[in-house]
Design a protein around this motif. Structure first.
Motif, mmCIF file in Angstrom:
data_model
loop_
_atom_site.group_PDB
_atom_site.id
_atom_site.type_symbol
_atom_site.label_atom_id
_atom_site.label_comp_id
_atom_site.label_asym_id
_atom_site.label_seq_id
_atom_site.Cartn_x
_atom_site.Cartn_y
_atom_site.Cartn_z
ATOM 1 N N SER A 132 15.438 50.007 -22.400
ATOM 2 C CA SER A 132 16.256 51.055 -21.789
ATOM 3 C C SER A 132 16.218 50.985 -20.267
ATOM 4 N N GLY A 133 15.078 50.614 -19.686
ATOM 5 C CA GLY A 133 14.986 50.518 -18.235
ATOM 6 C C GLY A 133 15.875 49.422 -17.672
ATOM 7 N N VAL A 134 16.065 48.350 -18.419
ATOM 8 C CA VAL A 134 16.952 47.270 -17.973
ATOM 9 C C VAL A 134 18.389 47.769 -17.926
ATOM 10 N N LEU A 135 18.796 48.503 -18.941
ATOM 11 C CA LEU A 135 20.169 49.010 -18.961
ATOM 12 C C LEU A 135 20.388 50.055 -17.862
ATOM 13 N N LYS A 136 19.382 50.893 -17.591
ATOM 14 C CA LYS A 136 19.527 51.873 -16.512
ATOM 15 C C LYS A 136 19.694 51.168 -15.161
ATOM 16 N N ALA A 137 18.926 50.111 -14.937
ATOM 17 C CA ALA A 137 19.076 49.348 -13.699
ATOM 18 C C ALA A 137 20.439 48.666 -13.650
ATOM 19 N N TYR A 138 20.873 48.157 -14.774
ATOM 20 C CA TYR A 138 22.164 47.469 -14.849
ATOM 21 C C TYR A 138 23.303 48.414 -14.467
ATOM 22 N N TYR A 139 23.254 49.633 -14.967
ATOM 23 C CA TYR A 139 24.318 50.586 -14.660
ATOM 24 C C TYR A 139 24.198 51.160 -13.246
ATOM 25 N N ALA A 140 23.039 50.994 -12.604
ATOM 26 C CA ALA A 140 22.874 51.490 -11.237
ATOM 27 C C ALA A 140 23.535 50.574 -10.213
ATOM 28 N N VAL A 141 23.795 49.314 -10.588
ATOM 29 C CA VAL A 141 24.426 48.347 -9.677
ATOM 30 C C VAL A 141 25.909 48.276 -10.030
ATOM 31 N N PRO A 142 26.791 48.583 -9.094
ATOM 32 C CA PRO A 142 28.232 48.530 -9.397
ATOM 33 C C PRO A 142 28.635 47.153 -9.908
ATOM 34 N N SER A 143 29.348 47.131 -11.003
ATOM 35 C CA SER A 143 29.779 45.870 -11.609
ATOM 36 C C SER A 143 31.011 45.339 -10.892
ATOM 37 N N THR A 144 30.991 44.043 -10.596
ATOM 38 C CA THR A 144 32.138 43.421 -9.953
ATOM 39 C C THR A 144 33.100 42.810 -10.960
ATOM 40 N N GLN A 145 32.753 42.830 -12.234
ATOM 41 C CA GLN A 145 33.643 42.229 -13.228
ATOM 42 C C GLN A 145 34.903 43.087 -13.369
ATOM 43 N N ASN A 146 36.030 42.445 -13.048
ATOM 44 C CA ASN A 146 37.336 43.116 -13.155
ATOM 45 C C ASN A 146 37.422 44.372 -12.285
ATOM 46 N N HIS A 147 36.635 44.412 -11.216
ATOM 47 C CA HIS A 147 36.700 45.529 -10.272
ATOM 48 C C HIS A 147 36.954 44.985 -8.871
ATOM 49 N N GLU A 148 37.585 45.789 -8.053
ATOM 50 C CA GLU A 148 37.854 45.403 -6.674
ATOM 51 C C GLU A 148 37.141 46.355 -5.726
ATOM 52 N N HIS A 149 36.735 45.816 -4.593
ATOM 53 C CA HIS A 149 36.218 46.593 -3.466
ATOM 54 C C HIS A 149 35.062 47.517 -3.875
ATOM 55 N N VAL A 150 34.035 46.927 -4.486
ATOM 56 C CA VAL A 150 32.892 47.746 -4.903
ATOM 57 C C VAL A 150 32.086 48.236 -3.705
#
Length: 610
Positions: A132-150
């Protein structure tokens, strides 16, 4: 001799240990054999793999048909070491541009390393649920996949970033499982073991933990340019080709990005380059028991890393057939024992994993998501009706987009499609022509070039087959990744370098510089595009967006901002230094060529110098 001494110093060879002795290759070697095969078992190549560094590093830049052999030394060229240093800092910079988790499957690789660290080994398909801690860290970093101007979102302050264990050690209760259980355990065991060498690893921030694991990837990539150079020198005797082989991979964005990520593709790159070098020894006549043992051990390491290692048996067999002498039966009689020894060692030490899969799961490569996460949960409901023609078109399109593309998370952002198609076609043509050029002029048997490019061709076949089976189920084409080719770049780049040397033999000394300039142009354009569109903030002006994206990336870096600035400055210095060194190498090597006696057209095409 003065010019020769200067070129030796430009490449980084010690003149104090350099001597030259005449060498004349046979004018009419036996059909099917190459000139070097007359000395199998003696001279360079007859010792252990470790001694070949000393044998090859001593040789100066080889012109096409110089006919000189220098004495041995134990020094690698300073120019090669400079390339290694530059690659390392480029990987550090790439790791800044792509913040934590912004590499395909990096979150899954990190999670599975932590699983091994916590003693959770050999999970079955679908059995490993994300920490669960890995997923919480993952969601804390804005994803650049298919996103612009993070960069419009400010980076999380470093004091607010916690370690994975502090964020939670329990397993998730919903969502897809970690599919990395389908891979052998070697890389994850290495990552877990490396983490235990670091003080208080479990208590450090998650971005620092990822930074350390990425550092392990960088360390694994350090020998790759050296191995590529040694392979090129072994097969051609040419420093120009060797340096080009060390530089050309930098033009492929996936190469640096692989080295800057937490991924089991990294040991595949290292072990793949090492195995290709060992097989280059084999095809040039080294059928010793010691080299066969090395071949078996390295193949076993590949087998314990990833499934694409299963393409190597025909490559190893072909290498040993090339390394023998005489007709086919004579080659089989001389090569079967070391070939069988290498195969047995690899199968015993590394093949057990794949045999276990067949026995336990009824398939060599189980589906990592497991039966509780069926195919239509991942790719959607069945959509039959696909055609072979449409699949071939889609597969080919993804290939040319991703070989020199894959800048963001696979396809976003993307450089112009025509540029990517042109680069892929030109590179493919260079490789195909290089097979023929190597058959006629390289310092190796004719089929050795086929051996070097065969792993990449077999990998394409594996990807084609796997993607096709999914396509006819759900009309999607998964599993087509440029990073799957990265372990086989040394063989491909050697073929391309041979073609360029053949086409521009009067300017062959400048080929490493041209390769480096091309790599800088492609990597620079890719970095600007990612910082502009994917990372940078919104707003007018390319400079504004790129600068904002750079500040955002530095803000997410695991080390203080001043360290990031130092890394950028050192990288810039190394780029300038490498450019100057390559120019000096090219100028002095060209002068050395002009000082040699005139050669006939046939001898100018002869790449053999040893």
């Amino acid at each position: 001799m003065r010019v020769a001494a200067r070129i030796n110093r430009a490449a980084g060879y010690s003149s104090a240990t350099m001597t030259e002795t005449p060498h004349v290759a046979p004018e009419n070697p036996p059909s099917g054999d190459r000139p070097n095969e007359a000395t199998v078992g003696s001279g360079p190549g007859s010792g252990s793999p470790a001694t070949d560094v000393a044998e090859l590093a001593a040789q100066p830049s080889a012109g096409l048909g110089t006919g000189k052999r220098p004495a041995r030394t134990r020094r690698l060229p300073r120019l090669l070491l400079l390339i290694v240093a530059l690659q390392s800092f480029l990987i550090l910079c790439t790791g800044m541009v792509y913040t934590s988790f912004q590499e395909p499957d990096e979150v899954a690789h990190v999670d599975y390393i932590l699983a091994h660290r916590h003693g959770q080994w050999l999970d079955g398909p679908g059995e490993r649920l994300f920490q669960s801690g890995v997923l919480k860290a993952y969601y804390a970093v804005p994803s650049t996949q298919n996103h612009e101007h993070v960069a419009d979102q400010a980076p999380l302050k470093r004091v607010d970033r916690k370690s994975f264990d502090q964020l939670g050690t329990a397993s998730q209760t919903t969502g897809q499982p970690n599919q990395m259980v389908q891979h052998p355990p070697l890389y994850y065991a290495l990552g877990a073991g490396f983490s235990y060498l670091l003080p208080n690893f479990e208590g450090q921030r998650f971005d620092v933990q990822i930074g350390w694991l990425r550092l392990l990837s960088l360390l694994m990539m350090i020998p790759v340019p050296i191995l590529a150079w040694m392979t090129g020198r072994r097969l051609t005797g040419s420093s120009s080709i060797g340096f080009a082989m060390a530089l050309l991979p930098l033009a492929v964005p996936s190469y640096l990005r692989t080295g800057a990520s937490v991924s089991n593709d990294v040991p595949m790159v290292l072990f793949g380059a090492l195995l290709l070098y060992l097989l280059a020894r084999v095809v040039t006549g080294d059928l010793s028991r010691k080299t066969a043992i090395w071949v078996g051990v390295v193949w076993a390491l590949l087998l314990l890393t990833k499934g694409f290692s299963l393409v190597f048996p025909p490559v190893i067999v072909l290498a040993y057939l090339c390394g023998g002498r005489g007709n086919l039966m004579a080659r089989i009689r001389s090569a079967w024992l070391p070939a069988v020894l290498a195969g047995l060692i690899g199968a015993v030490l590394g093949g057990w994993w794949w045999i276990r899969n067949e026995v336990v799961y009824g398939t060599v490569q189980p589906y990592g998501f497991g039966p509780l996460w069926p195919l239509n949960r991942v790719y959607g409901p069945d959509r039959p009706g696909g055609t072979e023609r449409n699949f071939l078109h889609g597969f080919s399109t993804l290939m040319y987009r991703r070989i020199f593309g894959s800048l963001g998370l696979i396809d976003f952002p993307l450089m112009p499609g025509r540029l990517l198609a042109t680069l892929t076609i030109v590179f493919s043509v260079l490789v195909l022509i290089g097979i023929g050029v190597g058959a006629r002029h390289a310092h190796a048997p004719r089929w050795s070039m086929v051996m070097l490019v065969l792993p990449a061709l077999l990998t394409v076949a594996v990807m084609y087959s796997g993607s096709r089976s999914v396509y006819f189920h759900v009309r999607q084409i998964p599993g087509v990744q440029a990073r799957y080719f990265v372990p086989f770049l040394p063989g491909l780049t050697l073929a391309a370098a041979l073609t360029m040397t053949w086409l521009f033999r009067r300017f062959r000394s400048w080929i490493p510089l041209v390769a480096f300039l091309g790599a800088l142009a492609l990597e620079g354009a890719a970095t600007v595009l990612v910082l502009d569109l994917q990372v940078g903030p919104k707003g007018p002006g390319l400079g504004h967006r790129v600068w904002g994206g750079l500040k955002y990336s530095i803000g997410w870096a695991p080390w203080p901002g001043v360290v990031s600035v130092v890394i950028l400055l050192v990288t810039t210095l190394l780029v300038v230094w490498t450019l100057a060194a390559l120019v000096r190498f090219a100028v002095l090597d060209s002068q050395a060529d002009r000082s040699r006696p005139a050669q006939s057209p046939a001898s100018e095409l002869d790449l053999q110098t040893a």
